[in-house]
Design a protein around this motif. Structure first.
Motif, mmCIF file in Angstrom:
data_model
loop_
_atom_site.group_PDB
_atom_site.id
_atom_site.type_symbol
_atom_site.label_atom_id
_atom_site.label_comp_id
_atom_site.label_asym_id
_atom_site.label_seq_id
_atom_site.Cartn_x
_atom_site.Cartn_y
_atom_site.Cartn_z
ATOM 1 N N THR A 86 8.738 4.402 8.426
ATOM 2 C CA THR A 86 9.509 3.441 7.657
ATOM 3 C C THR A 86 8.555 2.827 6.624
ATOM 4 N N PRO A 87 9.054 2.063 5.685
ATOM 5 C CA PRO A 87 8.144 1.365 4.763
ATOM 6 C C PRO A 87 7.128 0.485 5.501
ATOM 7 N N LEU A 88 7.565 -0.154 6.593
ATOM 8 C CA LEU A 88 6.641 -0.975 7.382
ATOM 9 C C LEU A 88 5.539 -0.113 7.986
ATOM 10 N N GLY A 89 5.912 1.031 8.560
ATOM 11 C CA GLY A 89 4.916 1.942 9.126
ATOM 12 C C GLY A 89 3.982 2.503 8.061
ATOM 13 N N ALA A 90 4.552 2.836 6.906
ATOM 14 C CA ALA A 90 3.736 3.373 5.812
ATOM 15 C C ALA A 90 2.731 2.344 5.306
ATOM 16 N N SER A 91 3.052 1.060 5.461
ATOM 17 C CA SER A 91 2.127 0.026 5.003
ATOM 18 C C SER A 91 0.833 0.012 5.815
ATOM 19 N N LEU A 92 0.819 0.691 6.954
ATOM 20 C CA LEU A 92 -0.404 0.779 7.758
ATOM 21 C C LEU A 92 -1.303 1.944 7.358
ATOM 22 N N ARG A 93 -0.837 2.801 6.469
ATOM 23 C CA ARG A 93 -1.639 3.967 6.078
ATOM 24 C C ARG A 93 -3.022 3.575 5.554
ATOM 25 N N GLU A 94 -3.064 2.602 4.660
ATOM 26 C CA GLU A 94 -4.358 2.221 4.082
ATOM 27 C C GLU A 94 -5.311 1.669 5.133
ATOM 28 N N PRO A 95 -4.914 0.671 5.942
ATOM 29 C CA PRO A 95 -5.871 0.188 6.944
ATOM 30 C C PRO A 95 -6.233 1.244 7.984
ATOM 31 N N PHE A 96 -5.280 2.082 8.390
ATOM 32 C CA PHE A 96 -5.600 3.156 9.329
ATOM 33 C C PHE A 96 -6.566 4.145 8.691
ATOM 34 N N GLY A 97 -6.350 4.443 7.425
ATOM 35 C CA GLY A 97 -7.244 5.365 6.720
ATOM 36 C C GLY A 97 -8.664 4.845 6.672
ATOM 37 N N ARG A 98 -8.804 3.541 6.418
ATOM 38 C CA ARG A 98 -10.145 2.947 6.416
ATOM 39 C C ARG A 98 -10.776 2.992 7.793
ATOM 40 N N LEU A 99 -9.988 2.709 8.825
ATOM 41 C CA LEU A 99 -10.508 2.766 10.190
ATOM 42 C C LEU A 99 -10.907 4.195 10.555
ATOM 43 N N TYR A 100 -10.086 5.165 10.179
ATOM 44 C CA TYR A 100 -10.403 6.571 10.448
ATOM 45 C C TYR A 100 -11.702 6.970 9.740
ATOM 46 N N ASP A 101 -11.812 6.611 8.462
ATOM 47 C CA ASP A 101 -13.027 6.947 7.712
ATOM 48 C C ASP A 101 -14.255 6.323 8.354
ATOM 49 N N TRP A 102 -14.149 5.062 8.768
ATOM 50 C CA TRP A 102 -15.262 4.393 9.426
ATOM 51 C C TRP A 102 -15.646 5.137 10.694
ATOM 52 N N THR A 103 -14.636 5.552 11.472
ATOM 53 C CA THR A 103 -14.883 6.263 12.727
ATOM 54 C C THR A 103 -15.619 7.569 12.481
ATOM 55 N N VAL A 104 -15.165 8.332 11.515
ATOM 56 C CA VAL A 104 -15.813 9.606 11.191
ATOM 57 C C VAL A 104 -17.243 9.371 10.708
ATOM 58 N N ASN A 105 -17.416 8.389 9.840
ATOM 59 C CA ASN A 105 -18.744 8.119 9.274
ATOM 60 C C ASN A 105 -19.742 7.620 10.311
ATOM 61 N N HIS A 106 -19.274 6.997 11.378
ATOM 62 C CA HIS A 106 -20.178 6.417 12.369
ATOM 63 C C HIS A 106 -20.145 7.127 13.723
ATOM 64 N N ALA A 107 -19.411 8.203 13.840
ATOM 65 C CA ALA A 107 -19.232 8.869 15.133
ATOM 66 C C ALA A 107 -20.557 9.312 15.743
ATOM 67 N N GLU A 108 -21.416 9.931 14.971
ATOM 68 C CA GLU A 108 -22.686 10.428 15.519
ATOM 69 C C GLU A 108 -23.572 9.268 15.958
ATOM 70 N N GLU A 109 -23.618 8.220 15.169
ATOM 71 C CA GLU A 109 -24.415 7.042 15.527
ATOM 72 C C GLU A 109 -23.910 6.427 16.833
ATOM 73 N N ILE A 110 -22.607 6.361 16.987
ATOM 74 C CA ILE A 110 -22.020 5.805 18.210
ATOM 75 C C ILE A 110 -22.331 6.702 19.398
ATOM 76 N N ARG A 111 -22.202 8.011 19.217
ATOM 77 C CA ARG A 111 -22.530 8.932 20.316
ATOM 78 C C ARG A 111 -23.995 8.788 20.727
ATOM 79 N N THR A 112 -24.883 8.592 19.765
ATOM 80 C CA THR A 112 -26.299 8.386 20.071
ATOM 81 C C THR A 112 -26.476 7.128 20.915
#
Length: 123
Positions: A86-112
């Motif tokens: 829905t439009p409400l659900g779509a409004s979460l795309r940007e914050p979810f995208g930022r969270l996903y990018d952060w997760t990918v960028n820091h995954a190896e550091e977190i695993r370490t």
């Protein structure tokens, strides 16, 4: 000591708690990421490796109840169902995208850090 209106979010009866529980759930986030376009239930299930039919059904129902996802019954035989944001659900795309990018960028550091922690706890 007086509490500020922003302190309400930390209270157990804050109305945002169940909503945060829902949208911060890993399956909810992944379902909403899959729904770039209207998608049938079985296609969602195929794309989300590891999700059970029961968990996916519960997740979609909660997302629909919260107004994040729309469910549409298709006039096919057998009857099909597709889901879309829905439009409400779509409004979460940007914050979810930022969270996903952060997760990918820091995954190896977190695993370490996890490996280091686990090794310290074994001693």
């Amino acid at each position: 000591m007086a509490t500020s209106p922003t302190d309400t979010v930390y209270r157990s009866d804050c109305p945002s708690r169940p909503i945060l529980d829902q949208i911060a759930d890993k399956w909810s986030m992944m379902v909403m990421a899959v729904l770039e376009e209207p998608t049938r239930f079985n296609e969602i299930k195929r794309r989300l490796e590891g999700v059970t039919q029961r968990v996916l059904t519960q997740t979609l129902r909660r997302l629909e109840r919260n107004g994040m996802v729309a469910r549409r019954v298709l006039p096919t035989s057998p009857v099909g169902v597709e889901y879309s944001l829905t439009p409400l659900g779509a409004s979460l795309r940007e914050p979810f995208g930022r969270l996903y990018d952060w997760t990918v960028n820091h995954a190896e550091e977190i695993r370490t850090h996890q490996r280091d922690y686990d090794q310290r706890k074994q001693i």
